[in-house]
Enzyme design. Structure first.
Site, PDB file in Angstrom:
ATOM      1  CG  ASP A  15      -2.058   0.943   1.131  1.00  0.00           C
ATOM      2  OD1 ASP A  15      -2.312   1.456   0.024  1.00  0.00           O
ATOM      3  OD2 ASP A  15      -2.706   1.202   2.158  1.00  0.00           O
ATOM      4  N   GLY A  16       0.316   2.319  -0.594  1.00  0.00           N
ATOM      5  CA  GLY A  16       0.946   3.634  -0.498  1.00  0.00           C
ATOM      6  C   GLY A  16       1.626   4.122  -1.767  1.00  0.00           C
ATOM      7  CG  ASN A  17       2.286   1.573  -5.136  1.00  0.00           C
ATOM      8  OD1 ASN A  17       3.173   1.380  -4.306  1.00  0.00           O
ATOM      9  ND2 ASN A  17       1.833   0.617  -5.926  1.00  0.00           N
ATOM     10  CD1 TRP A  20       7.454   6.597  -2.224  1.00  0.00           C
ATOM     11  CD2 TRP A  20       7.004   6.957  -4.396  1.00  0.00           C
ATOM     12  NE1 TRP A  20       8.657   6.672  -2.898  1.00  0.00           N
ATOM     13  CE2 TRP A  20       8.405   6.890  -4.233  1.00  0.00           C
ATOM     14  CE3 TRP A  20       6.478   7.168  -5.676  1.00  0.00           C
ATOM     15  CZ2 TRP A  20       9.295   7.023  -5.302  1.00  0.00           C
ATOM     16  CZ3 TRP A  20       7.360   7.312  -6.736  1.00  0.00           C
ATOM     17  CH2 TRP A  20       8.756   7.245  -6.535  1.00  0.00           C
ATOM     18  CG  HIS A  32       0.241   2.126  -9.340  1.00  0.00           C
ATOM     19  ND1 HIS A  32      -0.007   1.740  -8.041  1.00  0.00           N
ATOM     20  CD2 HIS A  32      -0.864   2.820  -9.741  1.00  0.00           C
ATOM     21  CE1 HIS A  32      -1.213   2.169  -7.671  1.00  0.00           C
ATOM     22  NE2 HIS A  32      -1.740   2.848  -8.680  1.00  0.00           N
ATOM     23  CG  LEU A 126      10.046 -17.164  -3.650  1.00  0.00           C
ATOM     24  CD1 LEU A 126       9.538 -17.102  -2.210  1.00  0.00           C
ATOM     25  CD2 LEU A 126      10.832 -15.875  -3.972  1.00  0.00           C
ATOM     26  NE  ARG A 178      -3.029  -1.537   4.207  1.00  0.00           N
ATOM     27  CZ  ARG A 178      -4.239  -1.650   3.713  1.00  0.00           C
ATOM     28  NH1 ARG A 178      -5.006  -2.639   4.099  1.00  0.00           N
ATOM     29  NH2 ARG A 178      -4.708  -0.788   2.834  1.00  0.00           N
TER      30      ARG A 178
HETATM   31  C1  FPP Z   1      -1.730   0.223  -3.446  1.00  0.00           C
HETATM   32  O1  FPP Z   1      -1.303   1.556  -3.402  1.00  0.00           O
HETATM   33  C2  FPP Z   1      -1.181  -0.427  -4.608  1.00  0.00           C
HETATM   34  C3  FPP Z   1      -1.907  -1.017  -5.618  1.00  0.00           C
HETATM   35  C4  FPP Z   1      -3.383  -1.051  -5.669  1.00  0.00           C
HETATM   36  C5  FPP Z   1      -1.241  -1.644  -6.753  1.00  0.00           C
HETATM   37  C6  FPP Z   1      -0.024  -2.405  -6.348  1.00  0.00           C
HETATM   38  C7  FPP Z   1       0.630  -2.933  -7.536  1.00  0.00           C
HETATM   39  C8  FPP Z   1       1.962  -2.959  -7.719  1.00  0.00           C
HETATM   40  C9  FPP Z   1       2.963  -2.471  -6.748  1.00  0.00           C
HETATM   41  C10 FPP Z   1       2.467  -3.604  -8.909  1.00  0.00           C
HETATM   42  C11 FPP Z   1       2.651  -5.065  -8.615  1.00  0.00           C
HETATM   43  C12 FPP Z   1       2.787  -5.836  -9.830  1.00  0.00           C
HETATM   44  C13 FPP Z   1       3.063  -7.147  -9.877  1.00  0.00           C
HETATM   45  C14 FPP Z   1       3.179  -7.801 -11.200  1.00  0.00           C
HETATM   46  C15 FPP Z   1       3.264  -7.946  -8.661  1.00  0.00           C
HETATM   47  P1  FPP Z   1      -2.398   2.689  -3.532  1.00  0.00           P
HETATM   48  O2  FPP Z   1      -2.571   3.002  -4.973  1.00  0.00           O
HETATM   49  O3  FPP Z   1      -3.649   2.245  -2.850  1.00  0.00           O
HETATM   50  O4  FPP Z   1      -1.739   3.853  -2.773  1.00  0.00           O
HETATM   51  P2  FPP Z   1      -2.482   4.970  -1.900  1.00  0.00           P
HETATM   52  O5  FPP Z   1      -3.197   4.244  -0.791  1.00  0.00           O
HETATM   53  O6  FPP Z   1      -1.376   5.819  -1.401  1.00  0.00           O
HETATM   54  O7  FPP Z   1      -3.417   5.686  -2.810  1.00  0.00           O
END
Ligand code: FPP
Length: 245
Positions: A15-17, A20, A32, A126, A178
């Site tokens: 979480d947190g993309n 960030w 992302h 793994l 998380r």
């Molecule tokens: C949550 O952050 C993240 C997601 C919904 C997407 C996560 C996906 C990836 C990191 C790519 C992974 C890919 C593979 C192939 C494993 P958010 O968007 O909810 O962040 P926020 O809460 O700050 O808005």
């Protein structure tokens, strides 16, 4: 670094993309993209520490509520990341497994998922489980449905339903992580997390690195797991006996 107690299965809500990216005045999609670098890092760390199963919540069923721009970016990102990585992962003995309602995806993405799963299916160093269009409630419902269709009855014990869950054949997570400071399970592996140790860190997913993973592993090493048993079974049995005498 060695641990007395190491998790066999680590499950992560990445979480947190978005936050960030926002904190850097960037678009959420850039967050992302940066999240992929963190995914590569945690796979590398898992291999280093001998973790057997790493589950990553990449896209929940509720994530379709996001903008078309963001969801279609994520689908393309899954495709590109998988295309670029699955052969390298195969060479390192990694098995790739997807869980979720996969029928929602394009034929192109489904083809790539199948290719990666098939190539890596005999690997055992793994297992990386990628949860996409997944929810824990969906998993329990689909398992109940499958059980009823195949057994013409209802499951009587948790153990009898387990083989019908999307995670069939995998141990339940020992450690749940998380990122981003939120302290929620958000519909990830609800059934499987029954006795999992829960670790929350403030860092946003793109900043999650080998050091933070090791902090979580060290924290796990300090946990006393009881699975419903008492702290000290022998003493506790005595205390209960004394109370009734
Ligand atoms: C949550 O952050 C993240 C997601 C919904 C997407 C996560 C996906 C990836 C990191 C790519 C992974 C890919 C593979 C192939 C494993 P958010 O968007 O909810 O962040 P926020 O809460 O700050 O808005």
């Amino acid at each position: 670094m060695s641990f007395e107690q190491k998790p066999c299965h680590v499950a992560i809500v990445m979480d947190g993309n978005g936050r960030w990216a926002n904190s850097r005045s960037l678009k959420r999609t850039i967050g992302h993209q940066a999240g992929i670098t963190a995914v590569k890092g945690v796979v590398k760390s898992s291999l280093k520490h001998g973790i057997e199963v790493l589950s990553l919540f990449a896209f929940g069923q509720d994530n379709w509520k996001r903008s078309d721009e963001e969801t279609s970016f994520l689908m393309q990102l899954f495709y590109r990341s998988l295309e670029g990585e699955y052969k390298k992962l195969h060479a390192q003995g990694v098995r790739i497994r997807f869980i979720g309602e996969l029928s929602a995806f394009s034929d192109k993405l489904l083809g790539m998922i199948k290719e990666a799963e098939t190539l890596t299916q005999c690997n055992s160093r793994l297992t990386v489980v990628i949860a996409v269009n997944y929810s824990g409630q969906w998993d329990i419902l689909q398992a109940m449905h499958k059980y009823q269709v195949q057994q013409h009855s209802l499951p009587q014990t948790p153990g009898s339903l387990a083989p019908y869950l999307a995670t069939s054949g995998l141990p339940d997570p020992d450690l749940f992580i998380r990122t981003s400071g939120e302290q929620r399970i958000s519909n990830f592996m609800l059934w499987q997390l029954a006795y999992t140790e829960l670790y929350f860190t403030q860092v946003f997913w793109p900043d999650f690195d080998a050091n933070i993973f090791e902090v979580a592993l060290r924290w796990f090493d300090t946990r006393k797991r009881r699975f419903g048993n008492a702290k000290d079974n022998a003493n506790n049995a005595k205390t209960i006996k004394d109370e009734h005498e």
